[in-house]
Write an enzyme that holds these catalytic residues in place. Structure first.
Site, PDB file in Angstrom:
ATOM      1  CG  MET A  15      50.490  27.620  29.308  1.00  0.00           C
ATOM      2  SD  MET A  15      49.796  29.153  29.845  1.00  0.00           S
ATOM      3  CE  MET A  15      50.924  29.571  31.169  1.00  0.00           C
ATOM      4  CB  ALA A  16      50.071  22.028  24.761  1.00  0.00           C
ATOM      5  CB  CYS A  17      45.403  23.307  24.712  1.00  0.00           C
ATOM      6  SG  CYS A  17      43.730  23.539  24.158  1.00  0.00           S
ATOM      7  N   PRO A  18      45.290  26.770  24.604  1.00  0.00           N
ATOM      8  CG  PRO A  18      44.493  28.949  24.210  1.00  0.00           C
ATOM      9  CD  PRO A  18      44.774  27.960  25.306  1.00  0.00           C
TER      10      PRO A  18
ATOM     11  CB  SER B 291      42.413  25.191  27.394  1.00  0.00           C
ATOM     12  OG  SER B 291      42.832  24.303  28.382  1.00  0.00           O
TER      13      SER B 291
END
Lengths: 79, 378
Positions: A15-18, B291
C-alpha cells in the site's frame, strides 16, 4: 521474534499510499503513551523514513525485523 | 424470492455497487440504498471550489437520477445496524431487513478534535471549500499555511494539489509576490510516494512554495496565529488551511461494527467484514490502510458487487478479488498534472506532469456523472 504485546498492528504491505509511515503516524497520534505499534512494510524507503520520523518525533523504536520481502517495525509511543 | 440487499451510503462506492448488483443479479436481489441527503456529491471537486474554478452546483446531482430504476432509494439516516437480527434501524423509526449489507458510509471530518482550530479553513466539505474561497477573494497578502491535522485523510495528493492551484490563483490576481505559501508535510518529503515526490518537489521550489517536512499539526493558537506540530515545532500564519482529522460514521461506532475510530475491519481482498457475516464495506469506510479516495471506492465497488451478487444468488464467492488498485490524478498547477497508479503487487508509477493529464482529470470530472455511478467505467 520477541513476544511483546502489540497494541495495534498495521499491515501496509503493497500500500504505497498513504504508505506505512503515514499509517504509523496516524496510529501513534490516536494512541496512548506507552502503547506499542507494529507496521509491516514492503516499501524499501521505510527503512530510512520510519526511523527518521521516530527520532524526529521523539518516539521509541523498539525493534526492526527483516522478514521475507518485508520489514516489521515496532514503535512505542513515548510522549 | 429475491434477496434483500441494503446499501448504506449513496456516495461513489455505494452507488456503483447498488447499480451493479441490481444489474448482475437479474432479479434475484432487490437493492435498497439508504442515503442521509438523497444528493450525490462529487467530493474531488471541493479542491476546485476552494480556488474558484468550479461552481458548487455542478458537483451535486440527485442520487435518484444516478440509480437504476429497479433500485429503491430511502432518504433517511441509518442509526443502528443489528448484525445478529440482520436489520438496519433508520432515524425515522423504520427498520429494514437485509440478507446482504454493504457499508459505504464513508468518513466524516472532525476539525473540532484539533485544539484552537475553530476558525481555520478547510476544503474537505462543500461549506469549507466555499468559505475558503470567500477568504481567498479578500486576501491581500501574508502567509498562507497548509497543514495536515490527522491521518488517515481523504485524497492524499490534495494538499499538494491545493498549494499548486493556490499559486496559480494568487498569480492570476496579481498578488503572488505579496504572499508566502507554506506546505507543512506529515513526512520528510512533499508526498508519501517517493517517486511522485521527486517529480513534485522541484516544481514546488520553482513556484516558490516552501516545504516543511515532518510537521503533523497538533494544535492551533488562533490569537498568536501559530500552528504547532506533534514533533514540537511552531509556524506562524495569516491564513491557515488544515486537512481535518477524519473518522468513520457514527452509525458504525454506535453499532459496534468498527474500530476505535469507526473504520470497519474487512479482508483486504474480499472486502467482507472480518467479524460479522453478510456484511461488506468499501471505500473510506474500511480499515484497510490504503488511500481514502473515490478511486479506491470505485475499484472496490465492483468486487463487493460480485461478492454480494453471488451471495444473493446462493453461489460460491467469485474468484475476482480487490487487488489494491489505485489510480489518482495529481494537479501540479500551470495547467499540468500527473497520475499515480499502483496495486498490492506493483509499486507506484507517475509520468512527468503534462497538459494531457490535466485535461484527462478535467474530462473525468465532467463525464463522471454519466459513467462512474452507473458502473460503466471498469
Amino acid at each position: 521474534m520477541s513476544t511483546m504485546q502489540i497494541d495495534k498492528s498495521i499491515d501496509a504491505r503493497g500500500m504505497a499510499c498513504p504508505g506505512p509511515l503515514m499509517n504509523l503516524i496516524g496510529a501513534i497520534r490516536q494512541g496512548q503513551v506507552g502503547q506499542t505499534f507494529e507496521v509491516l512494510s514492503s516499501d524499501a524507503g521505510s527503512k530510512t523514513d520510519i526511523p527518521a520520523w521516530v527520532a524526529k518525533a521523539k518516539q521509541e523504536m523498539v525493534e526492526v525485523v527483516q522478514d521475507d520481502g518485508y520489514a516489521r517495525f515496532i514503535v512505542r509511543k513515548a510522549r | 424470492v429475491a434477496s434483500e440487499v441494503v446499501v448504506l451510503g449513496g456516495g461513489v462506492g455505494g452507488t456503483i455497487c447498488a447499480n451493479l448488483v441490481a444489474k448482475q443479479s437479474q432479479g434475484r436481489a432487490h437493492v435498497t440504498v439508504v442515503d442521509a441527503t438523497g444528493t450525490h456529491v462529487y467530493q474531488p471537486g471541493f479542491l476546485y471550489v476552494a480556488v474558484g474554478q468550479e461552481k458548487p452546483a455542478s458537483l451535486q446531482h440527485s442520487e435518484a437520477s444516478l440509480l437504476r430504476s429497479e433500485v429503491s432509494l430511502v432518504v433517511d439516516r441509518a442509526s443502528r445496524v443489528d448484525p445478529g437480527a440482520q436489520t438496519v434501524l433508520l432515524e425515522s423509526g423504520r427498520t429494514l431487513r437485509y440478507d446482504q449489507l454493504l457499508l459505504a458510509t464513508g468518513s466524516r471530518t472532525m476539525m473540532e478534535e484539533v485544539p484552537g482550530a475553530d476558525d481555520v479553513h478547510d476544503f474537505y466539505t462543500m461549506a469549507g471549500a466555499m468559505r475558503l474561497f470567500e477568504a481567498l477573494k479578500t486576501f491581500e497578502g501574508g502567509t498562507i499555511v497548509l497543514g495536515v491535522a490527522g491521518i488517515p485523510y481523504k485524497c492524499p495528493p490534495a494538499p499538494v494539489e491545493f498549494v499548486f492551484l493556490l499559486d496559480d490563483y494568487l498569480k492570476a490576481r496579481g498578488i503572488r509576490e505579496k504572499a508566502q505559501i507554506k506546505l507543512l508535510s506529515p513526512l520528510n518529503r512533499a508526498f508519501t510516494i517517493e517517486a511522485t515526490s521527486k517529480l513534485v518537489q522541484p516544481i514546488l521550489a520553482e513556484r516558490g512554495i516552501e516545504l516543511t517536512g515532518f510537521f503533523n499539526v497538533e494544535s492551533v493558537d488562533p490569537v498568536a496565529k501559530t500552528v504547532t506540530s506533534l514533533e514540537g515545532e511552531t509556524v506562524g500564519y495569516d491564513l491557515l488551511v488544515l486537512v481535518p482529522p477524519h473518522r468513520g460514521q457514527k452509525v458504525i461506532e454506535d453499532s459496534g461494527l468498527g474500530d476505535e475510530r469507526g473504520w470497519v475491519p474487512v479482508d483486504k481482498n474480499t472486502l467482507k467484514h472480518t467479524m460479522f457475516q453478510h456484511i461488506w464495506a468499501i471505500g473510506d469506510t474500511t480499515n484497510i490502510p490504503i488511500s481514502k479516495s473515490g478511486s479506491v471506492a470505485h475499484y472496490e465497488a465492483s468486487v463487493a458487487a460480485a461478492e454480494i451478487t453471488a451471495a444473493a444468488r446462493g453461489e460460491a464467492p467469485p474468484a475476482h478479488v480487490y487487488d489494491g488498485k489505485v489510480m489518482c490524478f495529481l494537479e501540479t498547477g500551470h495547467g499540468q498534472a500527473t497520475t499515480i497508479r499502483f496495486d498490492y503487487d506493483h509499486p507506484p508509477v507517475s509520468p512527468s506532469p503534462s497538459r494531457l493529464w490535466h485535461w484527462a482529470k478535467l474530462l473525468f470530472n465532467k463525464t463522471y456523472w454519466h459513467t462512474v455511478p452507473q458502473g460503466r467505467l471498469p
